[in-house]
Design an enzyme around this catalytic site. Sequence first.
Site, PDB file in Angstrom:
ATOM      1  N   SER A  65       0.861  -1.182   0.000  1.00 19.86           N
ATOM      2  CA  SER A  65       0.000   0.000   0.000  1.00 19.86           C
ATOM      3  C   SER A  65       0.893   1.227   0.000  1.00 19.86           C
ATOM      4  O   SER A  65       2.029   1.188   0.497  1.00 19.86           O
ATOM      5  CB  SER A  65      -0.892   0.015   1.252  1.00 19.86           C
ATOM      6  OG  SER A  65      -1.496   1.281   1.418  1.00 19.86           O
ATOM      7  N   TYR A 120      -2.270  -0.646  10.317  1.00 18.20           N
ATOM      8  CA  TYR A 120      -2.350  -1.050   8.913  1.00 18.20           C
ATOM      9  C   TYR A 120      -1.094  -0.614   8.162  1.00 18.20           C
ATOM     10  O   TYR A 120      -0.472  -1.409   7.436  1.00 18.20           O
ATOM     11  CB  TYR A 120      -3.591  -0.438   8.271  1.00 18.20           C
ATOM     12  CG  TYR A 120      -3.719  -0.719   6.798  1.00 18.20           C
ATOM     13  CD1 TYR A 120      -4.252  -1.924   6.347  1.00 18.20           C
ATOM     14  CD2 TYR A 120      -3.310   0.219   5.854  1.00 18.20           C
ATOM     15  CE1 TYR A 120      -4.376  -2.188   4.993  1.00 18.20           C
ATOM     16  CE2 TYR A 120      -3.423  -0.039   4.498  1.00 18.20           C
ATOM     17  CZ  TYR A 120      -3.957  -1.238   4.068  1.00 18.20           C
ATOM     18  OH  TYR A 120      -4.060  -1.494   2.723  1.00 18.20           O
TER      19      TYR A 120
END
Length: 247
Positions: A139, A153
């Site tokens: 990501s 995350y």
Amino acid sequence: MRRNILITGASAGLGAEMARQFAAKGHNLVLTARREDRLQELRAELTERHQGITVVVHSLDVNDHEQVFEVFRKADAELTLDRIIVNAGLGKGAPLGTGRFDANLQTAMTNFVGALAQAEAALELFRARNAGHLVFIASISALRGLPKTVTTYAATKAGLASLAEGLRLELLNKPITVSTIFPGYIRSEMNEHVANTPLIVDTVPGVRAIVAAIEAEKAKAYVPSWPWSPLARVMRFAPLPLLKRMI
């Protein structure tokens, strides 16, 4: 061409759309996820649209590490795997110290430890024949530590990117290729509850950029390239006060 591809987390979101786009390119697929009913629906859709391909589905919880090895081995016996895409992940999270350790722990276990199990199982297969393409879906949040609900995350995705780079260094100039894909903001089931985010793109064009980077077997790719390639450079080196204004 990497003919046979395994994708984890393929029942929805980016994983399901990757399956659709790879199927359209003529790839055979092994699709895994916890929700087998969705996988079966996706399999029916793909085999109806693209009658020359094979699509195999397996129920898989990547937090069941023994099952990861079992499913990867079984899938490889069914279709000799050329490429494995480590995609399964969670977006749960809460600011640390606010009583939601359970959510942060689940994200950490799925996104990093689960990915580690997948990498181990994939490389067991690839090392045995000295060939293969291992892809990690990280990501853009992996580039820096981020606050509040995405702290854990972002940390898991940074760990995943570091894991991939260590493997890439080890396997440099060898027949096993390792790619890390850093998606920017792409609409998916994981973020459908989030309010409109600046720079977000729809699922189909966003995944098209992911698939193109995977097919090119890039070592690293920030996707879609615009605006995320230049923004990635800024994010890497921006001082914290500037970074806070950017996110």
